[in-house]
Design a protein around this motif. Structure first.
Motif, PDB file in Angstrom:
ATOM      1  N   LEU A 141     -23.440  28.183  -5.851  1.00 51.40           N
ATOM      2  CA  LEU A 141     -24.399  29.255  -6.142  1.00 51.40           C
ATOM      3  C   LEU A 141     -23.949  30.034  -7.392  1.00 51.40           C
ATOM      4  CD1 LEU A 141     -26.978  30.782  -5.307  1.00 51.40           C
ATOM      5  CD2 LEU A 141     -25.566  32.250  -3.874  1.00 51.40           C
ATOM      6  N   ASP A 142     -22.644  30.271  -7.506  1.00 50.59           N
ATOM      7  CA  ASP A 142     -22.132  30.979  -8.695  1.00 50.59           C
ATOM      8  C   ASP A 142     -22.537  30.219  -9.951  1.00 50.59           C
ATOM      9  OD1 ASP A 142     -20.543  31.415  -6.344  1.00 50.59           O
ATOM     10  OD2 ASP A 142     -19.054  32.461  -7.543  1.00 50.59           O
ATOM     11  N   ALA A 143     -22.319  28.878  -9.871  1.00 50.40           N
ATOM     12  CA  ALA A 143     -22.606  28.055 -11.048  1.00 50.40           C
ATOM     13  C   ALA A 143     -24.104  28.064 -11.361  1.00 50.40           C
ATOM     14  CB  ALA A 143     -22.130  26.630 -10.799  1.00 50.40           C
ATOM     15  N   ASP A 144     -24.927  27.971 -10.321  1.00 47.28           N
ATOM     16  CA  ASP A 144     -26.376  27.934 -10.539  1.00 47.28           C
ATOM     17  C   ASP A 144     -26.882  29.251 -11.135  1.00 47.28           C
ATOM     18  OD1 ASP A 144     -28.440  26.072 -10.445  1.00 47.28           O
ATOM     19  OD2 ASP A 144     -29.341  27.005  -8.687  1.00 47.28           O
ATOM     20  N   ILE A 145     -26.255  30.352 -10.718  1.00 50.85           N
ATOM     21  CA  ILE A 145     -26.663  31.664 -11.234  1.00 50.85           C
ATOM     22  C   ILE A 145     -26.275  31.787 -12.713  1.00 50.85           C
ATOM     23  CG2 ILE A 145     -26.055  34.136 -11.078  1.00 50.85           C
ATOM     24  CD1 ILE A 145     -28.094  33.358  -9.002  1.00 50.85           C
ATOM     25  N   TYR A 263     -18.533  47.101  -6.418  1.00 51.27           N
ATOM     26  CA  TYR A 263     -18.844  46.121  -5.373  1.00 51.27           C
ATOM     27  C   TYR A 263     -18.430  44.690  -5.689  1.00 51.27           C
ATOM     28  CZ  TYR A 263     -23.307  46.035  -8.120  1.00 51.27           C
ATOM     29  OH  TYR A 263     -24.257  45.990  -9.108  1.00 51.27           O
ATOM     30  N   TYR A 264     -18.013  44.427  -6.922  1.00 54.91           N
ATOM     31  CA  TYR A 264     -17.724  43.032  -7.282  1.00 54.91           C
ATOM     32  C   TYR A 264     -16.484  42.467  -6.602  1.00 54.91           C
ATOM     33  CZ  TYR A 264     -21.288  43.345 -10.870  1.00 54.91           C
ATOM     34  OH  TYR A 264     -22.475  43.487 -11.519  1.00 54.91           O
ATOM     35  N   THR A 265     -16.585  41.192  -6.256  1.00 58.94           N
ATOM     36  CA  THR A 265     -15.445  40.424  -5.739  1.00 58.94           C
ATOM     37  C   THR A 265     -15.501  39.055  -6.412  1.00 58.94           C
ATOM     38  OG1 THR A 265     -16.883  39.685  -3.950  1.00 58.94           O
ATOM     39  CG2 THR A 265     -15.334  41.472  -3.430  1.00 58.94           C
ATOM     40  N   ARG A 266     -14.423  38.371  -6.432  1.00 60.97           N
ATOM     41  CA  ARG A 266     -14.359  36.986  -6.958  1.00 60.97           C
ATOM     42  C   ARG A 266     -15.010  36.849  -8.358  1.00 60.97           C
ATOM     43  NH1 ARG A 266     -14.406  32.690  -1.911  1.00 60.97           N
ATOM     44  NH2 ARG A 266     -12.273  33.226  -1.341  1.00 60.97           N
ATOM     45  N   THR A 267     -15.919  35.884  -8.514  1.00 63.55           N
ATOM     46  CA  THR A 267     -16.451  35.568  -9.845  1.00 63.55           C
ATOM     47  C   THR A 267     -17.154  36.763 -10.492  1.00 63.55           C
ATOM     48  OG1 THR A 267     -16.993  33.437  -8.857  1.00 63.55           O
ATOM     49  CG2 THR A 267     -17.805  33.837 -11.105  1.00 63.55           C
ATOM     50  N   CYS A 268     -16.753  37.086 -11.715  1.00 55.90           N
ATOM     51  CA  CYS A 268     -17.539  38.063 -12.462  1.00 55.90           C
ATOM     52  C   CYS A 268     -17.742  37.507 -13.868  1.00 55.90           C
ATOM     53  CB  CYS A 268     -16.863  39.434 -12.491  1.00 55.90           C
ATOM     54  SG  CYS A 268     -15.342  39.481 -13.414  1.00 55.90           S
ATOM     55  N   PHE A 269     -18.791  37.921 -14.533  1.00 57.40           N
ATOM     56  CA  PHE A 269     -19.080  37.386 -15.866  1.00 57.40           C
ATOM     57  C   PHE A 269     -19.819  38.402 -16.722  1.00 57.40           C
ATOM     58  CE2 PHE A 269     -23.403  36.558 -14.483  1.00 57.40           C
ATOM     59  CZ  PHE A 269     -23.252  36.241 -13.139  1.00 57.40           C
ATOM     60  N   GLU A 270     -19.712  38.203 -17.994  1.00 57.61           N
ATOM     61  CA  GLU A 270     -20.370  39.101 -18.948  1.00 57.61           C
ATOM     62  C   GLU A 270     -20.754  38.249 -20.157  1.00 57.61           C
ATOM     63  OE1 GLU A 270     -19.112  43.427 -19.695  1.00 57.61           O
ATOM     64  OE2 GLU A 270     -18.170  42.308 -21.325  1.00 57.61           O
ATOM     65  N   VAL A 271     -21.981  38.426 -20.645  1.00 64.70           N
ATOM     66  CA  VAL A 271     -22.423  37.651 -21.810  1.00 64.70           C
ATOM     67  C   VAL A 271     -22.454  38.576 -23.014  1.00 64.70           C
ATOM     68  CG1 VAL A 271     -24.201  36.127 -22.731  1.00 64.70           C
ATOM     69  CG2 VAL A 271     -23.899  36.344 -20.277  1.00 64.70           C
ATOM     70  N   THR A 272     -21.727  38.223 -24.041  1.00 64.21           N
ATOM     71  CA  THR A 272     -21.702  39.064 -25.240  1.00 64.21           C
ATOM     72  C   THR A 272     -22.440  38.358 -26.371  1.00 64.21           C
ATOM     73  OG1 THR A 272     -19.564  38.133 -25.796  1.00 64.21           O
ATOM     74  CG2 THR A 272     -19.555  40.254 -24.663  1.00 64.21           C
ATOM     75  N   HIS A 273     -22.867  39.172 -27.349  1.00 62.91           N
ATOM     76  CA  HIS A 273     -23.592  38.598 -28.493  1.00 62.91           C
ATOM     77  C   HIS A 273     -23.101  39.272 -29.772  1.00 62.91           C
ATOM     78  CE1 HIS A 273     -26.802  37.370 -31.168  1.00 62.91           C
ATOM     79  NE2 HIS A 273     -27.105  36.438 -30.282  1.00 62.91           N
TER      80      HIS A 273
END
Ligand code: HAM
Length: 421
Positions: A141-145, A263-273
């Motif tokens: 699910l992480d990957a699909d998101i 609230y975050y746990t485990r996988t987190c991500f950020e998209v920069t430009h």
């Protein structure tokens, strides 16, 4: 002279000239979200302040400094929503969506409010395109998101972004990591920026992503967050990476990536430009496996992200201008005299019933001025109707681009125009 009002600082009007690019982004995003099975949810802009205190976290900058909170007439503490995840989980539980076995995939598009210091790409009212997938702990699910995030950006036409990923571990890991960071920074506290001195006490994770040079220097030798997560969380992260590799998603592991919401746990991500200045995140998200339980539900794994629409527009750069023009009307009625205007309004609305866009001058002007207006509006054709034509039962149909015109029977106008569309 009466006082003229201005919009509040950091709260911008989206003017008609700009609205088409917003429509474009929203339509493209909805098309991507549809492909991934997400359904729209619209939650209120106002919520019980406690919802955000409990979910986003009482020591976070958002809750401490940025939330618009006030007492209503009945002295209830309510807040303008600073983000959408908490509201979604509140609605998910309130409407018993947690009773189902299946995953709930929700999305929302709407304004959020944070009282930050306004600057380019940082507003006090800004818009999110947000998604929340609730009901699975699995790494697929992480990957699909993350794939959906990338798909949405590509559909909008945004390239050159960087997807940064990290793992924050489970709650036990986070508690342990917090202690390690505090210990590691203890001798640097006096060197930290004013905000980070407070963060050191209240929300030490945020020192890691501070842009201040002294703070960057202080965190340089701290052990990576990722190195400190437990074997289970590490395995989860490795699995997410494997999925992303198989799916050809290019990402960068950023071991100092932390998030400003608790609230975050485990996988987190950020998209920069790169087109954005200091506020370079066009979107961000991650897992929040404890939030459903923290808000009174049974344990459910969940993950989501939000893209900031203002920042997507900045990332589109020059390309945004292409989408900023609204198509002009097919027909502009240029009328001379009251009778002609009455007739035109009737025929024009007949054309609209046939899905043909029509515009009128509404204000008495010379024919020349009306044709100038038709040109300005980008009308494809002008239908010219004066006393002469009324008497003859005709209308002059003018091709605005070619500046060619012909006189036709008024009763044939609808059919003639349909042929031109
Ligand atoms: P966030 O990182 O606070 O996450 O916000 C997501 C995005 O909203 C940012 O990456 C940025 O593009 C945009 N944004 C944030 N603040 C502003 C601002 N003041 N002005 C303009 N744009 C802004 C969240 O809000 C999470 N709820 C995302 C999420 C959903 N995580 C899981 N599900």
């Amino acid at each position: 002279m009466r006082k003229k009002f201005k919009a509040l600082r950091g709260m911008d009007d989206v003017m008609p000239k700009e609205a088409p690019v917003w429509h474009y982004i929203e339509e493209r995003a909805r098309a991507a979200l549809d492909l991934y099975g997400f359904c729209e949810i619209r939650t209120p802009l106002l919520e019980d302040a406690g919802l955000f205190v409990r979910s986003v976290g009482k020591t976070t900058d958002i809750v401490q400094k940025q939330m618009y909170t006030f007492l209503d007439r009945k002295k209830r503490r309510i807040s303008l929503r600073p983000e959408g995840t908490a509201s979604c989980i509140r609605a998910y539980l309130e409407h018993n969506l947690d009773n189902k076995d299946s995953i709930e995939k929700l999305y929302y598009i709407g304004p959020m409010f944070r009282s930050e210091r306004p600057q380019a790409g940082r507003k006090r009212q800004f818009y999110h395109i947000g998604v929340e997938a609730i009901g699975s702990y699995g790494p697929s699910l992480d990957a699909d998101i993350i794939l959906l995030l990338e798909h949405t950006l590509k559909k909008i036409g945004i390239n050159s972004y960087v997807i940064n990923i990290n793992s924050l571990g489970c709650s036990k890991d986070k508690a342990k990591i917090e202690k390690t960071i505090k210990r590691g920074l203890a001798s640097y506290v006096n060197l930290l920026c004013r905000e980070c001195k407070t963060r050191y006490k209240k929300n030490v994770f945020r020192v890691l992503d501070c842009k201040n040079t002294a703070c960057k220097h202080a965190v340089r030798n701290l052990p990576d967050v990722l190195e400190q997560v437990c074997p289970d969380c590490r395995a989860h992260f490795d699995s997410v990476k494997e999925y992303l590799d198989r799916l050809d998603v290019t990402y960068k592991i950023n071991p100092h990536l932390v998030r400003g919401l608790d609230y975050y746990t485990r996988t987190c991500f950020e998209v920069t430009h790169p087109a954005l200045g200091s506020q370079d995140a066009i979107g961000a998200g991650g897992r929040y496996d404890n939030l459903v339980e923290d808000l009174g539900g049974s344990p459910k794994g969940a993950i989501g992200f939000a893209l900031g629409i203002e920042r997507l527009i900045l990332a589109l750069g020059e390309k945004a201008l292409e989408y900023q023009t609204q198509a002009g009307p097919v027909i502009f009625f240029a009328t001379l005299g009251e009778e002609a205007e009455k007739k035109a309004l009737k025929i024009g609305n007949g054309l609209r019933k046939e899905n043909i866009s029509v515009e009128f001058a509404y204000i008495a002007k010379s024919l020349k001025a009306q044709l100038r207006l038709a040109d300005k509006l980008g009308a494809k054709h002008a239908a010219i109707l004066g006393d002469e034509e009324l008497k003859k039962g005709t209308v002059i149909l003018r091709d605005m681009k070619k500046s060619q015109q012909r006189e036709i029977p008024l009763e044939n106008l609808v059919e003639e125009v349909k042929k031109l569309c």
